[in-house]
Design an enzyme around this catalytic site. Structure first.
Site, short mmCIF file in Angstrom:
data_model
loop_
_atom_site.label_atom_id
_atom_site.label_comp_id
_atom_site.label_asym_id
_atom_site.label_seq_id
_atom_site.Cartn_x
_atom_site.Cartn_y
_atom_site.Cartn_z
CG HIS A 148 0.98 -12.61 37.38
ND1 HIS A 148 0.59 -13.10 38.62
CD2 HIS A 148 1.92 -13.48 36.91
CE1 HIS A 148 1.24 -14.22 38.86
NE2 HIS A 148 2.06 -14.47 37.86
CG ASN A 149 2.85 -5.66 37.01
OD1 ASN A 149 3.97 -5.84 36.53
ND2 ASN A 149 2.66 -5.47 38.31
NE ARG A 151 7.55 -1.47 37.23
CZ ARG A 151 8.11 -0.41 36.67
NH1 ARG A 151 9.37 -0.44 36.26
NH2 ARG A 151 7.41 0.71 36.51
CG HIS A 188 5.25 -15.03 30.37
ND1 HIS A 188 5.80 -13.77 30.40
CD2 HIS A 188 5.10 -15.40 31.67
CE1 HIS A 188 5.99 -13.38 31.64
NE2 HIS A 188 5.56 -14.34 32.43
CG ASP A 189 2.19 -14.28 33.20
OD1 ASP A 189 1.56 -15.36 33.11
OD2 ASP A 189 3.12 -14.10 34.02
CD GLN A 349 10.41 -15.60 47.80
OE1 GLN A 349 9.30 -16.05 47.53
NE2 GLN A 349 11.27 -15.26 46.87
#
Length: 410
Positions: A148-149, A151, A188-189, A349
């Site tokens: 959560h960065n 990028r 959003h984050d 996944q």
């Protein structure tokens, strides 16, 4: 005693069939070890065939407990100007865009271009310098988490820009809607601490207490977003009428809050009830669509080519493992999908792709059939890829079990 391990590995490129006949009685240990090595080579070949990367997380960031405080930029922003080539401009509109090749100043320039290209600078009468300052303020308030960065912020925003173009949304919705979608994606984050809502609530953190255990992270992202916008030098909506601004603010908050996966079923069910008779003149329908679109973009990594998508799995697992290690230390509950002793990339996944991603994107496909080839089919291919890897992992586990048996050598 004879054990047969049979694998049928179907892929878009070829069919591999491996049959291992292992005779336990009188078998030399070295032969079992050879079986294990053969399976490992096969798994490596599968990973390489999908273009995946293994090993350490490719992210260059180190996690830090310290979040960045708001640091307004009153000077003229000075990040190096990156001139987008025509090739980059075209690639930006596609889900196949490789987000790993870009430095922060280049990502900032790409985001700036998107706002100009969509007509948002003109629509909201933005000062271009203010747009630059705002984007810098956004980047500075994403932490250096493994996943959560900034990028990730760019990934989600670029996918939103791609969906806006692919689905021809400007022909069906207003420019204000485009501004809401893009700005919610960018914000959003914001200031994500790297620990999810479950941890916040179980650990009774300041965020959980402040927001009464109700989407604490998403509420925090909204608060930071509007703290940045409250700075005159960063307010891209400064020239918007007050009533219009209130509506834009509420719409952005609605979209960011929709990214809480705890609300996934509720939001998707609501959209499913509307999609067969969708009305673009119905405000409730359009709001629901915008909520689903930001959800799609937020978790869209597996839509991208494997060589772009798979490193994100490494980054996410690294962040998960940091949280679960901390939960174990603090005596808090640990989710199995975040436990380094229980989860693998394929197991992480397969269920998510099969039961979350594909159903959501296939529902959106009913409204926008053009996304099937470029967005939905890659999800199906990704599911097949991870199921093949799981077959190999299971076979390796079985052979490892045989190896652990007490075998009496002649």
């Amino acid at each position: 005693m004879c054990v047969v391990v049979s694998l049928s590995l179907n892929s878009p490129f070829q069919v591999l069939t491996v049959v291992l006949n292992v005779t336990v009685e009188g078998l030399k240990v070295v032969e079992i070890e050879k079986c294990k090595n053969d399976l490992k080579k096969l798994r490596d070949e599968m990973t390489s065939r999908g273009g995946g990367r293994v090993g350490n997380c490719p992210c260059k960031y180190n996690f830090s407990e310290d979040g960045k405080k708001l640091n307004p930029r009153r000077d003229v922003p000075s990040y190096p100007k990156y001139t987008l080539s025509q090739e980059t401009i075209e690639a930006l509109k596609k889900p196949t865009f490789d987000v790993w090749h870009w430095e922060h100043n280049e990502m900032l320039s790409c985001l700036e271009y998107m706002y100009h290209d969509l007509g948002l600078v003109k629509e909201f009468n933005m000062n271009p310098i203010t747009l630059k300052r705002w984007l810098l303020g956004i980047q500075e308030n994403y932490r250096s988490n493994p996943f959560h960065n900034f990028r990730h912020c760019f990934c989600v925003s670029q996918m939103m820009y791609g969906m806006i173009n692919l689905c021809n949304l400007p022909e069906k919705m207003t420019l204000t809607d485009m501004g809401i979608l893009m700005t919610a994606a960018v914000c959003h984050d914001l200031d994500h601490p790297g620990y999810n809502n479950t941890y916040q609530i179980n650990a009774r953190t300041e965020l959980a207490v402040r927001y009464n255990d109700i989407s604490p992270l998403e509420n925090h992202h909204c608060a930071v977003a509007f703290q940045i916008l409250s700075l005159p030098e960063c307010n891209i909506f400064a020239n918007v009428e007050l009533e219009a601004y209130k509506q834009i603010r509420q719409a952005i908050i609605t979209l960011i809050l929709a990214t809480d996966m705890a609300r996934h079923g509720e939001i998707l069910d609501s959209f499913k009830h509307k999609v067969d008779s969708f009305d673009f003149t119905n405000e409730e329908h359009v709001t629901c669509l915008k909520m689903v679109l930001i959800k799609c973009c937020d978790i869209s990594n597996e839509v991208r080519p494997t060589e772009v998508a798979e490193p994100w799995v490494d980054c996410l697992l690294e962040e998960y493992f940091m949280q679960s290690d901390r939960e174990k230390t603090e005596g808090l509950p640990v989710a199995p999908f975040m436990d380094r002793d229980k989860v693998t990339k394929p197991t992480a996944q397969i269920g998510f792709i099969k039961f979350v991603l594909i159903p959501m994107f296939e529902t959106v496909m009913k409204l926008f059939p053009q996304i099937e080839e470029i967005m939905v089919q890659p999800l199906r291919d990704s599911r097949d890829h991870y199921e093949e890897l799981k077959q190999i992992d299971d076979a390796m586990t079985e052979v490892g079990h045989l190896f652990s048996l007490n075998i009496t050598l002649p």
